[in-house]
Design an enzyme around this catalytic site. Sequence first.
Site, PDB file in Angstrom:
ATOM      1  CG  ASP A   1       9.380   1.317   6.934  1.00  5.68           C
ATOM      2  OD1 ASP A   1       8.482   2.061   7.363  1.00  5.68           O
ATOM      3  OD2 ASP A   1       9.202   0.474   6.049  1.00  5.68           O
TER       4      ASP A   1
ATOM      5  CG  ASP B   1       2.115   3.175   7.446  1.00  3.16           C
ATOM      6  OD1 ASP B   1       1.198   3.797   6.895  1.00  3.16           O
ATOM      7  OD2 ASP B   1       2.170   1.948   7.473  1.00  3.16           O
TER       8      ASP B   1
HETATM    9  N1  GLY Z   1       3.767  -0.353   7.070  1.00  2.00           N
HETATM   10  C1  GLY Z   1       3.477  -0.358   8.417  1.00  2.00           C
HETATM   11  C2  GLY Z   1       2.231  -1.055   8.777  1.00  2.00           C
HETATM   12  O1  GLY Z   1       1.926  -2.104   8.268  1.00  2.00           O
HETATM   13  O2  GLY Z   1       1.545  -0.575   9.615  1.00  2.00           O
END
Ligand code: GLY
Length: 397
Positions: free
Chosen positions: A115, A174
Amino acid sequence: MKLLLIIGLWLFSEQTPEVNPRPKPMKALIEENMQLAASQYKLLAKNTPSDRMPQYYEASKDKMVTSSTTWWCSGFFPGSLWYIYEYTKDADIRQEAEKRLAILEKEKHFKGNHDLGFMMYCSFGNAYRITGNKSYKTTIDTSAMSLATRYRPAIQSIQSWDSGKVFKCPVIIDNMMNLELLCWVSAQGGDKTFRDIAVTHANSTIERQYRTDNSCWHVLDYDLSTGKIAGRRTWQGFSDESAWSRGQAWGLYGFATMYRFTQDKRYLQQAHKIANFMLNHKNMPKDLIPYWDFDSPDIPNTLRDASAAAILASALLELSQYSEKKERKTYVAASEKIIRALSSEAYRAEPGKNGGFLLMHSVGAYPLKSEVDVPLTYADYYFLEALHRYRNWVVKD
Ligand code: GLY
């Protein structure tokens, strides 16, 4: 008598002025949102201890939940503050943004998941773009190095989360959002390997993570010893085979961004395909605020996800920049529709309410019963970004 009544009604209707026939011009609506954002974010700052970041707010309990800076969303609060500052030039907002960057900076060494892009580029990326402060760039460069350590040549992808009880080597959609950090650092004279990693990851995603209807699986789980896919699964969606709404929006945004950096038509085509999937889906509501999953069996009696809508609005504006006239019009109109819906009382907080967040009604992880129907930092962030993009690219003075 009946005739008189009809004539009377006709005369009355002719004389009655139309009620608010014109929607507010976008320029004024953006101004209204930005001013509200400035006052809300001062409240949000007050509600968030100086060594933490806001996470969500439970209105029914008047409970503010905050996070440490390792939480994947830790970049959105400072990022939003920068967007608000950029528009309002409010010195207090800038000071708050600088303070929150100071507590976030150490995460440039974080390697615990994928992330880093969300955390360090949404925050320091905007700070550097707006201020040109070189130390912010150094932080971004280091963050890209940390993210690149998660690249796994055996699967031509960046590993999202570490191996655990549920997944062996998960790569989630993501992850497309973290590629901007890598591409940007290479484009700014940094190591070209970062861009190569981003391109390889994006290519693997197109080849392996998209279904024939142009929706995507949320999670590809790999076996690192063989390099083979061990499963196509979900984590936050309704089912493994469903189209989790925010995941579709992440993919669209990610491929539009990859096209910006590479001019590779494959990414552009992929972004168009995803946009078509989302905008023309039979379960997409008229106001274009998606339900949390396009395949929830409870539609229409289930929750919308304002965060998916905000990401979609911002991504469509970027995609519109690379589109022919007809498509451009469609994407800008869709984006405007979303911005107007999110600016309505159905989604936007009343001043002084919502813990200080701007938007209500997002869904973090429905199956996990976590962050369901709450305000979330990334809904606000991508909404503010969409407002900026609309102001800079569409509304001309
Ligand atoms: N992990 C990122 C989201 O919840 O969109």
